[in-house]
Enzyme design. Structure first.
Site, short mmCIF file in Angstrom:
data_model
loop_
_atom_site.label_atom_id
_atom_site.label_comp_id
_atom_site.label_asym_id
_atom_site.label_seq_id
_atom_site.Cartn_x
_atom_site.Cartn_y
_atom_site.Cartn_z
N GLY A 54 0.77 -1.24 0.00
CA GLY A 54 0.00 0.00 0.00
C GLY A 54 0.80 1.29 0.00
O GLY A 54 0.33 2.31 -0.50
N GLU A 109 3.31 4.05 6.29
CA GLU A 109 2.10 3.25 6.12
C GLU A 109 1.11 4.05 5.27
O GLU A 109 1.05 5.28 5.36
CB GLU A 109 1.55 2.96 7.52
CG GLU A 109 0.19 2.33 7.63
CD GLU A 109 0.10 0.89 7.17
OE1 GLU A 109 0.50 0.63 6.03
OE2 GLU A 109 -0.39 0.05 7.94
N ASP A 110 0.32 3.35 4.47
CA ASP A 110 -0.68 4.05 3.66
C ASP A 110 -1.84 4.56 4.50
O ASP A 110 -2.19 5.73 4.45
CB ASP A 110 -1.18 3.13 2.52
CG ASP A 110 -1.63 1.75 3.00
OD1 ASP A 110 -1.59 1.48 4.21
OD2 ASP A 110 -2.02 0.93 2.14
N ASP A 113 -6.25 1.75 9.84
CA ASP A 113 -7.66 1.36 9.93
C ASP A 113 -7.89 0.77 11.31
O ASP A 113 -8.10 1.51 12.27
CB ASP A 113 -7.96 0.38 8.78
CG ASP A 113 -9.43 0.01 8.67
OD1 ASP A 113 -10.23 0.49 9.48
OD2 ASP A 113 -9.79 -0.75 7.76
N LYS A 141 -7.98 6.64 9.90
CA LYS A 141 -9.44 6.61 10.07
C LYS A 141 -9.87 6.88 11.52
O LYS A 141 -11.06 6.98 11.79
CB LYS A 141 -10.00 5.25 9.61
CG LYS A 141 -9.99 5.07 8.10
CD LYS A 141 -10.70 3.78 7.69
CE LYS A 141 -10.58 3.54 6.19
NZ LYS A 141 -11.04 2.18 5.80
N PHE A 162 -14.39 2.75 2.56
CA PHE A 162 -13.34 1.98 1.92
C PHE A 162 -12.74 2.79 0.78
O PHE A 162 -13.43 3.16 -0.17
CB PHE A 162 -13.83 0.62 1.43
CG PHE A 162 -12.68 -0.30 1.16
CD1 PHE A 162 -12.05 -0.96 2.20
CD2 PHE A 162 -12.18 -0.45 -0.12
CE1 PHE A 162 -10.94 -1.77 1.98
CE2 PHE A 162 -11.07 -1.25 -0.36
CZ PHE A 162 -10.46 -1.92 0.69
N ASP A 169 -5.65 -0.51 -2.47
CA ASP A 169 -6.30 -1.40 -3.43
C ASP A 169 -7.63 -1.92 -2.93
O ASP A 169 -7.93 -1.89 -1.73
CB ASP A 169 -5.41 -2.60 -3.71
CG ASP A 169 -5.42 -3.60 -2.55
OD1 ASP A 169 -5.12 -3.18 -1.41
OD2 ASP A 169 -5.76 -4.78 -2.77
N ARG A 175 -4.66 0.51 -7.41
CA ARG A 175 -3.50 1.09 -6.72
C ARG A 175 -2.89 2.24 -7.53
O ARG A 175 -2.24 3.11 -6.98
CB ARG A 175 -2.41 0.03 -6.52
CG ARG A 175 -2.76 -1.07 -5.53
CD ARG A 175 -1.50 -1.84 -5.13
NE ARG A 175 -1.79 -3.10 -4.46
CZ ARG A 175 -2.01 -3.22 -3.16
NH1 ARG A 175 -1.97 -2.16 -2.38
NH2 ARG A 175 -2.26 -4.39 -2.62
P1 IMP Z 1 -5.29 -2.27 9.78
O1 IMP Z 1 -4.34 -3.34 10.25
O2 IMP Z 1 -6.73 -2.64 9.96
O3 IMP Z 1 -5.00 -0.90 10.38
O4 IMP Z 1 -5.15 -2.15 8.20
C1 IMP Z 1 -3.91 -2.15 7.62
C2 IMP Z 1 -3.93 -2.20 6.11
O5 IMP Z 1 -5.20 -2.53 5.56
C3 IMP Z 1 -3.58 -0.88 5.52
O6 IMP Z 1 -2.19 -0.70 5.49
C4 IMP Z 1 -4.15 -1.02 4.14
O7 IMP Z 1 -3.24 -1.68 3.29
C5 IMP Z 1 -5.39 -1.84 4.35
N1 IMP Z 1 -6.56 -0.96 4.44
C6 IMP Z 1 -7.15 -0.47 5.53
N2 IMP Z 1 -8.18 0.34 5.22
C7 IMP Z 1 -8.24 0.36 3.87
C8 IMP Z 1 -9.09 1.05 2.90
O8 IMP Z 1 -10.00 1.82 3.23
N3 IMP Z 1 -8.80 0.80 1.59
C9 IMP Z 1 -7.80 -0.03 1.18
N4 IMP Z 1 -6.98 -0.66 2.03
C10 IMP Z 1 -7.22 -0.47 3.36
MG MG Z 2 -0.88 -1.26 3.84
#
Ligand code: IMP
Ligand code: MG
Length: 185
Positions: A54, A109-110, A113, A141, A162, A169, A175
């Site tokens: 990401g 990090e992108d 979440d 978020k 999302f 992606d 992407r």
């Molecule tokens: P987390 O571990 O739930 O914080 O999510 C980590 C990863 O999930 C991020 O680095 C993204 O690659 C992916 N992700 C989380 N939210 C989104 C979204 O809204 N769109 C696309 N990818 C997401």
């Molecule tokens: Mg990521």
């Protein structure tokens, strides 16, 4: 790329709720973040460590706005299958050979979440005795309670939708978009 016809074309007709961040807005903020990072690290080795996949576009743009010596490496962590909901399990697919002890590590990090990926990365990287460990995230978020590593550098607060584009992606699509869009799920 921001008129409706070219958005529909680049997205293969997939319905978009809205453009959350357009390309100009992203570029302006990323340039500012590069300047913030340049000012924040006065001396010592700086390793910019991108979380794949990401962060690949964000990192590529960001490092070109950092005006000091640095090195780049990548980690792969995966917590999503092909869905839009986190599966909860975080796998570390690649662990860099790169020496981390005694170096300033900037984890890129992108999007934050659930925060699960980051909490796991913070544990793994912290155990390697970096000189400092900081997080730079493009989007947040603000859903995650008790993040082990709060972003020191943050691009934007993100809507709780999302999002795709600029590295993000859905099932490996979108992407390459230069903007960030909210998908109709
Ligand atoms: P987390 O571990 O739930 O914080 O999510 C980590 C990863 O999930 C991020 O680095 C993204 O690659 C992916 N992700 C989380 N939210 C989104 C979204 O809204 N769109 C696309 N990818 C997401
Ligand atoms: Mg990521």
């Amino acid at each position: 790329m921001s008129d409706l016809a070219s958005v529909a074309k680049v997205m293969g007709g997939r319905a978009v709720r809205r453009i959350a961040f357009d390309a100009e807005t992203i570029q302006r903020r990323v340039a500012q973040m590069g300047a913030e990072i340049t000012a924040a690290y006065p001396e010592g080795d700086l390793l910019v460590l991108g979380l794949l996949k990401g962060s690949f576009i964000f990192l590529g743009d960001l490092v070109r706005h950092i005006g000091r010596p640095l090195q780049v490496d990548f980690l792969v962590a995966s917590s999503y299958g092909n869905g839009t909901v986190s599966s909860g399990e975080v796998r570390l697919v690649y662990d860099p050979e790169t020496r981390l002890d005694g170096r300033h590590i900037l984890l890129v990090e992108d999007i934050i979440d659930s925060g699960r990926t980051l909490n796991r990365m913070a544990e793994l990287l912290g155990a390697r005795h970096p000189r400092s460990l900081a997080l730079c995230a493009l989007l947040h978020k603000h859903l995650a309670p008790g993040l082990k590593l709060e972003p020191r550098f943050l691009g934007f607060d993100a809507p709780r939708e999302f999002l795709v584009g600029y590295g993000l992606d859905h099932a490996e699509n979108f992407r390459h978009l230069p903007f960030i869009a909210s998908l109709v799920e």
